[in-house]
Every structure is written in structure tokens, then in C-alpha cells.
Design an enzyme around this catalytic site. Sequence first.
Site, PDB file in Angstrom:
ATOM      1  N   ASP A  96       0.828  -1.212   0.000  1.00 41.95           N
ATOM      2  CA  ASP A  96       0.000   0.000   0.000  1.00 41.95           C
ATOM      3  C   ASP A  96       0.858   1.255   0.000  1.00 41.95           C
ATOM      4  O   ASP A  96       0.638   2.174   0.787  1.00 41.95           O
ATOM      5  CB  ASP A  96      -0.945  -0.004   1.208  1.00 41.95           C
ATOM      6  CG  ASP A  96      -1.831  -1.237   1.230  1.00 41.95           C
ATOM      7  OD1 ASP A  96      -1.296  -2.346   1.414  1.00 41.95           O
ATOM      8  OD2 ASP A  96      -3.042  -1.102   1.031  1.00 41.95           O
ATOM      9  N   HIS A 108     -11.612  -2.011   7.009  1.00 47.21           N
ATOM     10  CA  HIS A 108     -11.626  -3.240   6.178  1.00 47.21           C
ATOM     11  C   HIS A 108     -11.890  -4.503   6.999  1.00 47.21           C
ATOM     12  O   HIS A 108     -11.474  -5.597   6.617  1.00 47.21           O
ATOM     13  CB  HIS A 108     -10.318  -3.406   5.394  1.00 47.21           C
ATOM     14  CG  HIS A 108     -10.045  -2.287   4.445  1.00 47.21           C
ATOM     15  ND1 HIS A 108     -10.994  -1.793   3.588  1.00 47.21           N
ATOM     16  CD2 HIS A 108      -8.908  -1.577   4.207  1.00 47.21           C
ATOM     17  CE1 HIS A 108     -10.453  -0.811   2.867  1.00 47.21           C
ATOM     18  NE2 HIS A 108      -9.213  -0.661   3.229  1.00 47.21           N
ATOM     19  N   ASN A 133      -6.788  -3.696  -4.486  1.00 44.13           N
ATOM     20  CA  ASN A 133      -7.998  -3.044  -5.017  1.00 44.13           C
ATOM     21  C   ASN A 133      -7.675  -1.775  -5.818  1.00 44.13           C
ATOM     22  O   ASN A 133      -8.401  -1.431  -6.747  1.00 44.13           O
ATOM     23  CB  ASN A 133      -8.991  -2.726  -3.888  1.00 44.13           C
ATOM     24  CG  ASN A 133      -8.366  -1.941  -2.767  1.00 44.13           C
ATOM     25  OD1 ASN A 133      -7.352  -2.356  -2.205  1.00 44.13           O
ATOM     26  ND2 ASN A 133      -8.945  -0.801  -2.422  1.00 44.13           N
ATOM     27  N   VAL A 161      -4.998  -2.879   4.883  1.00 43.59           N
ATOM     28  CA  VAL A 161      -5.231  -2.086   6.094  1.00 43.59           C
ATOM     29  C   VAL A 161      -3.972  -1.268   6.364  1.00 43.59           C
ATOM     30  O   VAL A 161      -2.873  -1.817   6.424  1.00 43.59           O
ATOM     31  CB  VAL A 161      -5.541  -3.000   7.297  1.00 43.59           C
ATOM     32  CG1 VAL A 161      -5.744  -2.181   8.556  1.00 43.59           C
ATOM     33  CG2 VAL A 161      -6.745  -3.864   6.991  1.00 43.59           C
ATOM     34  N   HIS A 206      -3.769  -9.515  -0.893  1.00 50.47           N
ATOM     35  CA  HIS A 206      -3.962  -8.116  -0.500  1.00 50.47           C
ATOM     36  C   HIS A 206      -4.846  -7.933   0.733  1.00 50.47           C
ATOM     37  O   HIS A 206      -4.508  -7.202   1.651  1.00 50.47           O
ATOM     38  CB  HIS A 206      -4.510  -7.302  -1.671  1.00 50.47           C
ATOM     39  CG  HIS A 206      -4.555  -5.834  -1.367  1.00 50.47           C
ATOM     40  ND1 HIS A 206      -3.405  -5.099  -1.121  1.00 50.47           N
ATOM     41  CD2 HIS A 206      -5.583  -4.976  -1.224  1.00 50.47           C
ATOM     42  CE1 HIS A 206      -3.743  -3.855  -0.857  1.00 50.47           C
ATOM     43  NE2 HIS A 206      -5.053  -3.744  -0.899  1.00 50.47           N
ATOM     44  N   TYR A 215      -1.995   4.333  -6.309  1.00 45.57           N
ATOM     45  CA  TYR A 215      -3.167   5.110  -5.880  1.00 45.57           C
ATOM     46  C   TYR A 215      -3.536   6.185  -6.901  1.00 45.57           C
ATOM     47  O   TYR A 215      -4.123   7.215  -6.546  1.00 45.57           O
ATOM     48  CB  TYR A 215      -2.974   5.711  -4.476  1.00 45.57           C
ATOM     49  CG  TYR A 215      -3.016   4.672  -3.395  1.00 45.57           C
ATOM     50  CD1 TYR A 215      -1.931   3.817  -3.194  1.00 45.57           C
ATOM     51  CD2 TYR A 215      -4.144   4.500  -2.601  1.00 45.57           C
ATOM     52  CE1 TYR A 215      -1.973   2.824  -2.220  1.00 45.57           C
ATOM     53  CE2 TYR A 215      -4.187   3.510  -1.624  1.00 45.57           C
ATOM     54  CZ  TYR A 215      -3.102   2.685  -1.443  1.00 45.57           C
ATOM     55  OH  TYR A 215      -3.152   1.712  -0.491  1.00 45.57           O
TER      56      TYR A 215
HETATM   57 FE   LIG Z   1      -6.134  -1.908  -0.518  1.00 41.07          FE
END
Ligand SMILES: [Fe+2]
Length: 467
Positions: free
Chosen positions: A166, A327, A232, A355, A317, A198
Site C-alpha cells: 500500500d 476493512h 484493489n 489495512v 492483499h 493510488y
Molecule cells: Fe487496498
Amino acid sequence: MGASGTTFVLAVLAATVLNSAVLCSGGSTSSFVRKDEKSGDMPLDSDVFNVPPGHNAPQQVHITQGDHIGKAVIVSWVTVEEPGSNTVLYWAENSGHKHKAKGKVTKYKFYNYTSGYIHHCTIRNLEYDTKYYYEVGIGHTTRTFWFTTPPEVGPDVPYTFGLIGDLGQTYDSNSTLTHYEQNPTKGQTVLFVGDLSYADNYPNHDNVRWDTWARFVERSVAYQPWIWTAGNHELDYAPEIGETKPFKPFTHRYHVPFKSSNSTSPLWYSIKRASAYVIVLSSYSAYGKYTPQYKWLEQELPKVNRSETPWLIVLLHSPWYNSNHYHYMEGESMRVMFEPWFVKYKVDVVFAGHVHAYERSHRVSNIAYNVVNGICTPVNDLSAPVYITIGDGGNIEGLANNMTVPQPEYSAFREASFGHATFDIKNRTHAYYGWHRNQDGYAVQADTMWFSNRYWNPIDDSTSAQS
Ligand SMILES: [Fe+2]
Ligand SMILES: *[C@@H]1O[C@H](CO)[C@@H](O)[C@H](O)[C@H]1NC(C)=O
Ligand SMILES: *[C@@H]1O[C@H](CO)[C@@H](O)[C@H](O)[C@H]1NC(C)=O
Ligand SMILES: *[C@@H]1O[C@H](CO)[C@@H](O)[C@H](O)[C@H]1NC(C)=O
Ligand SMILES: *[C@@H]1O[C@H](CO)[C@@H](O)[C@H](O)[C@H]1NC(C)=O
Ligand SMILES: *[C@@H]1O[C@H](CO)[C@@H](O)[C@H](O)[C@H]1NC(C)=O
Ligand SMILES: *[C@@H]1O[C@H](CO)[C@@H](O)[C@H](O)[C@H]1NC(C)=O
């Protein structure tokens, strides 16, 4: 009842409540409180996003493993003005002989964004444990990088993996990458647990932010492979702007050797590297019974030969054991499908992201439940993996600092901070794991554990942990 009687009852009640709180609480929630300040994305003119000089200079250079056993490397890069050369020139450090490998070029459009020319070239038949130089580009604008191939696959080969998840492209992301680079425990390959750029946080998923991210991390990933897991933020599913093909930017930009493990999708695959067998799964692809991912994993797990690769590591993930409100339970349906296999095949450790905090579990499983028996609490299980959430790379969404109370028994340690970890395999029985926070000195480890291999040394290793 008199006043003193009431006081007595209240005291007993209070003691009972306190006591049960203590009993229910598993490990420790760190008392360290990190400033909860979102750090914004680094602006487009930041040093880390600089475009290399020269006409059509290759940029966004990155490498990953290119086969099942570590003798191939996929080299990828982007040229912007024109396609340029598809060729990678490479040579072993101690040899003057230069080899050529030819790759392919691809492009994609995303709403009103058009990508540069994305090159992918697989270099094969490399020698193990050898430093290679490689060169991309032509004429006056070539760029040279290097990597070291892993040692030959074998049970007692030491090898050090870095863990990052992340990441994004904020000032905190830059700090995480710097801490990984400066960590005295030198990671040789990054296991990346998903959510890269992102870019999808921008209007129309502005894919320029996929380009900036790749320039930002080039300083590491051009020199050592990063093993990719899809998160995601790789979905880039945006029907409102006509973008309905999930994972389009990610799969164009990041190639992985999925065919070498007989997978039919780049979103799940496996590699062997040194003494480790790494299985990458996709939390955002179908995994129900009869689906391609399910069938692949069912056939994959029995192939792992622990005499050859003692360390069985899974990357995915969305975590299965997560005691953060953020989450919470999103990984549950995948856990229900696959956890019995992880216990049966004695997976050593599962790394997840998603997370934006850090958490390490005890060795637990929750596979007894069958809808009617009510047996739905995770239990200690020495055949089970340790679950580690390392989604703390430092992206623009900020920290996940709202944890469930009390801390569940399965959770050994948790803290809402940014950081990275290393998994340092010593031999077939021992691996040393350490988690690092960004605000500490480069050598400081905030959570450590000696892992005992589940196949060769399946003792209770939880007592070795120190936070
Ligand atoms: Fe994610
Ligand atoms: C894409 O469209 C957005 C608005 O819809 C605009 O702001 C942006 O400049 C456009 N980008 C390109 C590359 O045309
Ligand atoms: C990112 O980190 C590197 C290495 O520490 C540093 O040289 C660079 O200036 C940083 N860039 C930004 C925008 O913070
Ligand atoms: C993939 O399938 C082929 C054909 O069945 C087999 O020979 C090969 O060993 C398999 N590779 C892996 C890594 O499972
Ligand atoms: C497992 O690996 C060991 C060590 O490389 C080898 O001797 C053995 O034949 C392998 N077993 C199978 C079933 O392939
Ligand atoms: C923490 O999460 C719970 C459950 O979603 C929610 O009710 C609560 O408001 C949250 N607390 C904070 C401070 O965000
Ligand atoms: C494996 O590594 C551990 C930790 O370094 C060490 O204590 C142990 O003796 C090693 N085992 C063998 C067989 O060398």
C-alpha cells in the site's frame, strides 16, 4: 441489601468485567501513538518524479522474476516520444560478453489518457548468484542498471525479502522506501502485497500518477525484483468513464511470470526463489469453488516440495486476520475457501496489505466452523501460518487507527504506524523477521520474531516474538 452489600456486588462485578477484559485480550496494542497526519502526495515537480534527461530516454525501469526458478528476469521500461528500441543489452559482471534480448512493446488508453510505449523484455538462462549489468535505450540516451540473480534454489540458502504494501506516492511513501533502502538488514527482493500508485484517487484515475509512481520507485525496483500482488487500487474499474476492464493499467505496466507456474492469469502465480516458495493470490478475482484461481491453487499446493523450498510464503492483499475496524472482515470469504489448505500444507507465513496499519497474529486457524456447530473462534494451531498485515507503506489515505476493542486473542501485536518489514531466511529451520517504523532510526526494529519453519521445525515459535 444494605449499602455495603451493594458496594460488594459492584466490586465483584467490576472485577469480573476487568478480568474478562484481560482474558479476552490477546496480544498487545502498541502504546506508541503516531501523529495522525495525512501526508499528501508529492507534487508532480518533486525530485523523485524527475524524467531522465535525453531524447526518448527510458524511464520507469523495473524488474521482476521472469521464470519459476530465478534464472530469468523481466525488464520493463517506458519510452514517451517514440517506441525506440525493444532490446536489452546485458552482461555478467565478470564477463565482457554482451548478450541481447528482444522484448515487446505495448500501449493502452484509459479515458483520455494515452500511455507511453511500455516495453517488457524477458532475459533468460541467467547464471545463479551472479551480478549482471543491463542497458536499455539507444544512441545517446541509454541507461545502465544492475541486479544480482538469486542463489540456486535449495533448502538451506539464506535469502532476505523485504515486505512493502500500500505504498502510494506521498512523503510518507518516500520515507518508507528510504527506510527499506537504509535498513542494515539488506533486502534482496521485495514482496509487494498490493496497492501501488493510488492513481485511482485522482479524477478520471489520472494515469499520469501511474507514471510518476514508477519513476519514484525506480531507484529500488530497477536494481532488485519486486514481486507483484494486485490490490484493489489496481482494479481501475470506472464504468462512469467507460473503463470496464479491471486491472487494465496494472496488467499493461507490470508483467509477471504467471505462465511458468501454469497459471492462466497474471493475478495469481508462484515463484521459487532461493529457499522460498512464494504463492501470490488475488483477493479481487474469483476464488470460489471451480473458479480458475481455486483450481490453480488446489493443484499448486501439493507441488511445493519442502525438501527443496522449506519456506512457503503466501502474498495476498486483503488480510484474513485483521482486528482493525478499517476493512474489517473483508478477507473473510477468501479465508473460508482457502484456510483449510493453508493449514494442511503448513504455510509458514501469509503477508497481506490493504489495512494501513501493522498487525501480526499468533499461529491460529478457524477451520472447524460448519455453519451449525457454533465453533467460530480462532484457535491456536501450530500447523497454521502467522498472518502479517503490512499495508503500512504510507499512501495518501492515511493511517487506519481505529482498532477493535478488546484486542482479539489471535492478534499478537498491532500498531497504527507506517513502515516496512524484512524476512531474513537463515536456513531450513530459521528465519528472522523484523518490522520497522518510519519515524525510528533505520536500524530500529519495533516488532521481531524468530520464525520456525512449519515443515522442518514446527515448534511453538510465538514466544520468540518481541515488540
Ligand atoms: Fe487496498
Ligand atoms: C482529461 O479530461 C479532464 C477533464 O475531463 C481534463 O481536465 C484533462 O486535462 C484531460 N486530459 C487530457 C490528457 O486530455
Ligand atoms: C525522497 O527521499 C529521497 C531519499 O531519502 C530524498 O533524496 C528525496 O529528496 C525525497 N524526496 C521528497 C520529495 O521528499
Ligand atoms: C506446468 O505444466 C506442465 C505440463 O503439465 C508441467 O510439465 C510443468 O511441470 C508444470 N509446471 C509447474 C511449475 O507446475
Ligand atoms: C523434493 O526435493 C528434493 C531435494 O531437491 C528431491 O531430492 C526430491 O526428489 C523432491 N521430491 C519430489 C517428489 O520431487
Ligand atoms: C471506529 O469504528 C467503529 C465501527 O465502525 C465506529 O462505530 C466508530 O465511530 C469508529 N471510531 C472512530 C473514532 O472513527
Ligand atoms: C539455522 O539458523 C539458526 C539461526 O541462525 C541457527 O541457530 C541454527 O544453528 C541453524 N541451523 C543449522 C542446521 O545450521
